[in-house]
Design a protein around this motif. Structure first.
Motif: not given
Length: 137
Positions: A3-5, A78-83, A86-88, A133-137
């Motif tokens: 998990a990437y909170p 809302v979500c975005q991804v690039d390789g 990703w971020a939600t 929020a979660m994801g990996r920038g």
């Protein structure tokens, strides 16, 4: 699975930088039957206010889905991804039509996406009060 909170009000620097880049995003809203409605959108993120914004036409399905949830708002993401990045962002969405709120959403959109949205007299803004929020920038 890892998990990437993130704290939606104070994300780490790489996560925030990722949200400052120009990326197409998706917005997921609930349909009346509970199934997800997913559409491409532009999103702006204001962590200090724990707020994300999506400009939209008031006749769009996404707006109708949010309005159908009633005064407490719709649970959306809302979500975005690039390789591998990703971020939600998740939260409660409300539709706002006040001219100052729409103008602020348009200004932020122009800042992030490098173009001013064309005139639209039926434009509204979906404001998402962020709870997760979660994801990996």
């Amino acid at each position: 699975m890892a998990a990437y909170p993130q704290d939606p009000g104070s994300p780490d620097a790489p996560y925030l930088a990722f949200w400052r880049e120009r990326h197409l995003c998706t917005l997921t809203t609930p349909r009346a039957d509970g199934s997800p409605h997913v559409v491409p959108v532009g999103v702006t993120y204001e962590p200090e206010a724990r707020l994300a914004r999506v400009i939209a036409d008031k006749a769009s399905t996404k707006v109708r889905n949010v309005l159908a949830a009633g005064p407490e708002g719709a649970r959306v993401a809302v979500c975005q991804v690039d390789g591998r990045r990703w971020a939600t962002l998740e939260g409660r969405a409300h539709v706002r039509g006040e001219p100052d709120r729409v103008a602020e959403a348009e200004r932020r959109y122009a800042e992030r996406y490098g173009r001013t949205p064309g005139p639209n007299p039926t434009r509204v803004v979906i404001e998402i009060e962020l709870t997760r929020a979660m994801g990996r920038g």
